[in-house]
Enzyme design. Structure first.
Site, PDB file in Angstrom:
ATOM      1  CB  THR A   1       2.211 -10.597   6.956  1.00  0.00           C
ATOM      2  OG1 THR A   1       2.931 -11.321   5.914  1.00  0.00           O
ATOM      3  CG2 THR A   1       3.169  -9.568   7.693  1.00  0.00           C
TER       4      THR A   1
ATOM      5  CE  LYS B   1      -0.148 -11.339   4.022  1.00  0.00           C
ATOM      6  NZ  LYS B   1       1.081 -11.766   3.148  1.00  0.00           N
TER       7      LYS B   1
ATOM      8  CD  GLN C   1     -14.274  28.258   5.120  1.00  0.00           C
ATOM      9  OE1 GLN C   1     -15.276  28.214   4.765  1.00  0.00           O
ATOM     10  NE2 GLN C   1     -13.042  28.454   5.008  1.00  0.00           N
TER      11      GLN C   1
END
Length: 297
Positions: free
Chosen positions: A56, A11, A221
């Site tokens: 679920t 779920k 970076q």
């Protein structure tokens, strides 16, 4: 005959809000919990037999019941309770994966003594994923939508240029990004001492922001690596950090047609297209396990 491959069910996106009342002072935990279970599920796919299927709807009910029975100390601890329950209480279930988003509320200060008013914080969303197979744990936490900016101390020059290059070199630019990050804990079994999940999140976030602010950046970076390095060097419970950093470009507006000089003061904020910088920073000797594509986590 076709053979069934990897499968899972559960779920998704169970919204649970837990209020803890300490007299007139209240505390909020606001989670979005997704449960995914896998194991001996061949027959339900081949013949439709539900003999091994925990509904679920039951997994949804378990989330709410556990919020009452166990409380919510942290997203990680709550996910650990759930994962352990599903694997140990249902024989067909071999692995449980719990994904949680946490939404933060900030207390509103008032003149009185009551402390039960809150405003939803509009910064990042906290994340965690707990996976348990009955013996081994993997906890990967993180955050998304944390927008940060340095208004100076950033440059970008000396890059490759070809006939399609039009970008001018920049020696003083705005550096802004929306941080999406995941980090993997080295806690993996019940014999180890469990991390303090709340403290760990606060410290990781602090190191991440400090590294962003304190790095004189020649590239996004470089900044990314410094952010990851600061976490690995200071948080012994974490072995791996992955970042996805869109470069939220800010371009100087040409004001010369109006007879005005733009001395790094007025910018156009472009939302797309954007540069996307992604990388993993690891503790030496550790193998990477966080997916390259964070949308799969």
């Amino acid at each position: 005959m076709p053979i069934l491959g990897q499968n899972q069910y559960g779920k998704a996106e169970n919204r649970v809000v837990k209020i803890t009342r300490d007299g007139a002072t209240h505390h909020i935990k606001d989670l979005n919990v997704s449960v995914s279970l896998s194991g001996d599920m061949d027959e339900v796919h081949y013949s439709g037999s539900n003999a091994h299927v925990l509904p679920t709807d039951t997994t949804k009910n378990t989330v709410y019941a556990f919020a009452k029975e166990h409380g919510i100390e942290s997203a990680e601890q709550f996910g650990i309770h759930l994962a352990r329950h599903f694997v140990t209480s249902q024989e067909p279930i071999r692995t449980a994966r719990i994904r949680i988003e946490e939404y933060t509320w900030e207390r509103i200060a008032t003149a009185g003594e009551d402390e039960h008013s809150f405003v939803r914080q509009g910064q990042e969303t906290r994340l965690t994923q707990i996976t348990y197979d009955g013996s081994t744990w993997e906890v990967v936490s993180g955050l998304k939508d944390l927008t940060v900016m340095n208004s100076t101390n950033s440059e970008f020059w000396g890059y490759v240029k070809d006939k399609y290059t039009t970008l001018p070199e920049a020696y003083d630019r705005i550096l802004a990004t929306e941080v999406s990050s995941r980090w993997r804990f080295n806690w993996s079994d019940d014999e180890q001492e469990m991390p303090d999940w709340e403290t760990s999140y606060e410290k990781v976030r602090k190191h991440m922001l400090q590294a962003f602010a304190e790095t004189y950046s020649l590239s996004l970076q470089q900044t990314l690596y410094q952010m990851g390095s600061r976490i690995i060097e200071n948080r012994s419970e974490i072995d791996e950090v992955r970042f996805s950093l869109p470069n939220k470009h800010h371009f100087l507006v040409d004001l010369e047609p109006f007879g005005l000089k733009n001395d790094n003061e007025v910018y156009f904020a472009a939302d797309r297209p954007y540069g996307l910088i992604e990388a993993t920073v690891l503790r030496d000797g550790v193998e990477p396990r966080i997916p390259v594509d964070l949308t799969n986590l």
